[in-house]
Scaffold this active site. Structure first.
Site, mmCIF file in Angstrom:
data_model
loop_
_atom_site.group_PDB
_atom_site.id
_atom_site.type_symbol
_atom_site.label_atom_id
_atom_site.label_comp_id
_atom_site.label_asym_id
_atom_site.label_seq_id
_atom_site.Cartn_x
_atom_site.Cartn_y
_atom_site.Cartn_z
ATOM 1 C CG HIS A 118 -19.982 22.290 -62.241
ATOM 2 N ND1 HIS A 118 -19.057 21.274 -62.132
ATOM 3 C CD2 HIS A 118 -20.534 22.422 -60.992
ATOM 4 C CE1 HIS A 118 -19.057 20.827 -60.882
ATOM 5 N NE2 HIS A 118 -19.937 21.513 -60.179
ATOM 6 C CD GLU A 119 -22.011 25.733 -59.734
ATOM 7 O OE1 GLU A 119 -22.855 25.167 -59.019
ATOM 8 O OE2 GLU A 119 -20.778 25.597 -59.583
ATOM 9 C CG HIS A 137 -24.722 21.275 -58.777
ATOM 10 N ND1 HIS A 137 -24.548 20.131 -58.032
ATOM 11 C CD2 HIS A 137 -23.487 21.815 -58.924
ATOM 12 C CE1 HIS A 137 -23.254 19.986 -57.752
ATOM 13 N NE2 HIS A 137 -22.588 20.991 -58.276
ATOM 14 N N GLY A 194 -18.187 28.424 -58.116
ATOM 15 C CA GLY A 194 -19.640 28.475 -58.174
ATOM 16 C C GLY A 194 -20.286 27.604 -57.122
ATOM 17 C CB CYS A 216 -18.003 19.320 -57.750
ATOM 18 S SG CYS A 216 -19.656 19.645 -57.113
ATOM 19 C CG LEU A 217 -17.288 24.189 -53.785
ATOM 20 C CD1 LEU A 217 -18.094 25.438 -53.489
ATOM 21 C CD2 LEU A 217 -15.919 24.273 -53.119
ATOM 22 C CD GLN A 244 -22.714 22.608 -55.175
ATOM 23 O OE1 GLN A 244 -22.853 23.597 -55.874
ATOM 24 N NE2 GLN A 244 -21.541 22.029 -55.000
#
Ligand SMILES: [Zn+2]
Length: 175
Positions: A138-139, A142, A49, A96-97, A54
């Site tokens: 998670h997303e 953000h 995701g 996480c990216l 991000q």
């Protein structure tokens, strides 16, 4: 998770990751362009995701790679998402990216009900469990400026402090 950050992805330490995102008012060309870019970056990063902050835009949008969640090819777009129900709890590891090379054990709801709008402007609602529910939580975090480090125990945070500092410094050195 790869060690090297993927181009275009904002890394821990970048203030854009800590800002609350605002709602999308109109699905105009700019929003479509942003979503296209998010999908390209997500695919390049081979991630599950990606949220708009991000890649530097504080807008309430995230995308999920369905291939990794349901086995079905395609990217699902969530615009102005809201989680309306959470049930159960389970602990699992999460990456996480924006945190290359860092894994955190996080307790999340087992199932969530989420409402959002797609790129055609249609509202939808879905109930998902396990990894899919985890990815949504998670997303969605953000979009509120919440990051995986916020869930770390003080001990784990101390153990990771050097790594986290290095990540944040990398951001400072680049700019
Ligand atoms: Zn993330």
């Amino acid at each position: 998770m790869s060690d090297k950050p993927v181009e275009g992805i904002r890394i821990y330490g970048d203030p854009v990751l800590r800002k609350k995102s605002r709602k999308v008012d109109t699905l105009d060309a700019k929003v479509r362009e942003l979503v296209d870019k998010m999908i390209i970056v997500l695919k390049k990063a081979k991630g599950i995701g990606l949220s708009a902050p991000q890649i530097g835009e504080n807008l309430k949008i995230f995308v999920l790679e369905e291939k990794f969640l349901t086995g079905i090819e395609g990217v699902k777009v969530f615009i102005n998402p809201s989680i309306t129900e959470k049930t159960g709890k389970y602990l699992d590891e999460e990456g996480c990216l924006s945190f290359p090379d860092i894994i955190a054990s996080i307790e999340r709801a087992q199932s969530v009900k989420v409402k959002a709008t797609d790129l055609d402007g249609n509202n939808f609602e879905m109930v998902v469990s396990d990894l899919y529910a985890r990815a949504i939580q998670h997303e969605n975090d953000h979009l509120e400026g919440v990051l995986i480090v916020d869930y770390l125990s003080p001990l784990r945070k101390t153990l990771l402090s050097r790594k986290l500092r290095k990540l944040a410094q990398g951001v400072c050195n680049e700019s």
